[in-house]
Write an enzyme that holds these catalytic residues in place. Sequence first.
Site, PDB file in Angstrom:
ATOM      1  N   LYS A 145       9.497 -26.785   1.720  1.00 46.03           N
ATOM      2  CA  LYS A 145      10.327 -27.542   0.687  1.00 46.03           C
ATOM      3  C   LYS A 145       9.769 -28.780   0.344  1.00 46.03           C
ATOM      4  CE  LYS A 145      15.214 -29.287  -0.241  1.00 46.03           C
ATOM      5  NZ  LYS A 145      16.595 -29.364   0.455  1.00 46.03           N
ATOM      6  N   HIS A 203       1.770  17.098  -5.028  1.00 41.41           N
ATOM      7  CA  HIS A 203       2.855  16.296  -5.727  1.00 41.41           C
ATOM      8  C   HIS A 203       4.174  16.257  -4.625  1.00 41.41           C
ATOM      9  CE1 HIS A 203       0.687  15.964  -9.179  1.00 41.41           C
ATOM     10  NE2 HIS A 203       0.635  17.429  -9.293  1.00 41.41           N
TER      11      HIS A 203
END
Length: 524
Positions: A140, A276
């Site tokens: 922070k 695929h």
Amino acid sequence: MSEPVPVRRALLSVSDKTGIVEFARVLVAQGAEILSTGGTAQALRIAGLPVKDVSDFTGFPEILDGRVKTLLPQVHGGLLGRRDLPEHQAQMAQHAIQPIDLVAVNLYPFEATVARGAAFEDCIENIDIGGPAMIRSAAKNFASVVVVTEPAQLAEVQAELAQGGTTLALRRRLAQAAFARTAAYDTAIATWFAGQNGEAFPPRLAFAGVLRQTLRYGENPHQQAGFYADGSFRPGLATAAQVQGKELSYNNLNDTDAAFECVAEFEDPAIVIVKHANPCGVATAGDLGAAWDLALRCDPVSAFGGIVAANRVLDAAAAERITAIFTEVVVAPDADEAARAIFARKKNLRLLLTGALPDPAAAGLTFKSVAGGFLAQSRDAGRVLAADLRVVTQRAPTPAELADLLFAFRVCKHVKSNAIIYAKGLATVGIGAGQMNRVESSRIAAWKAEAAAKAAGLDRPLAEGSVVASDAFFPFADGLETAAAAGATAVIQPGGSMRDAEVIAAADKAGLAMVFTGMRHFRH
């Protein structure tokens, strides 16, 4: 651009001590005071470095078996106090709080503790509290404080310190990584707790991943993509080492996962060829080479440029066969030296070795994104055995038909719906996938079986004498009649249609044996 920030005081407390002694030496050489705890302090002292115990710095002893040692104003005030606010500096001076410019913290190994199957209490004790709190405080206040949460970050910080201090850009980047680390840590704890409480779908569900690879693009060049490991330790792509070949693409990874999950279904030596995301050839045999020959025969056209998965250590015979055609990716638990040398002749072929097979019966969730959220469901770990089958026709399947039926239904689980599988001799001979109705899937599968027979120089369609599997029930008799016309002799399907009686009657009329599983395998 802001000036680099030097480190005058650093707090080091790491479970993974890789590189920490060398890093501390740099800090000490630059005049920084080192604060530390427990094993880290001991390691630094053994290396001859000056260290101050955090308890001496705070004036408060460790208590509650070490559960409380850094959760104190002297630590968090030193991390959170803003250097640019006079009121913060005045309050820090009033309470004798000294600034801390760097934090290097690894968290207790909670994920690893759970992964090794530790007891409930051991897992609880490996939930870190002080570590995440310090990381968040430091992150922070990134304007003034640098936070290190992974050993791999030490070198970059060390390089900047050699130039007089850390830059704001580095501190911001490490702050983001720090918040991501604590978020992933809390996610692991919450997920484990949900499982302990028997909650498959808790009110809040979170998941986290570690970036394994930034991909060139997604399914299409205008899409961005990345590959993340979820920390589940399930064998597969996340555990794979790429031995050789070009960079993997998004589509490569998606198809390889489909192939590897399918091949893991089988106990005997098996080969799965995927194109695929759909299997175009699956077979089991006495060895991988024989399985390859049978799998390739199913659809040699689609196999070109496909993905190949094996459930055994790849040997030279299998490698010679696989490399005889163009293949994008080969994935297996391992490969012997002779096989590796053969694959090495094809420098662009990607060879992935995972170390083990995924357990097809393992619990877990799968996810699919939707607008504004995602769908979650348990993995399709269902498996139908011979004892689960219900014979619904006048004729029961023969032992050979039964073996093929069970094989075909396992393949069905990995083929896009509506899925129709023709199989004979524990090998697919025709696959129909992803059609909008089951009749079309049946026709496509039969057509592919005819085309495969012609390609193999056979004078009879491969579907003759085969069995057929359907991932869901036949809603009408027409799909089954198409299979009978193609030469199938036995059928496996879930059952449960309003017209089951009509379908059963059609099977009896055609002399087919049919069994119901009571379980479907839709795969959208």
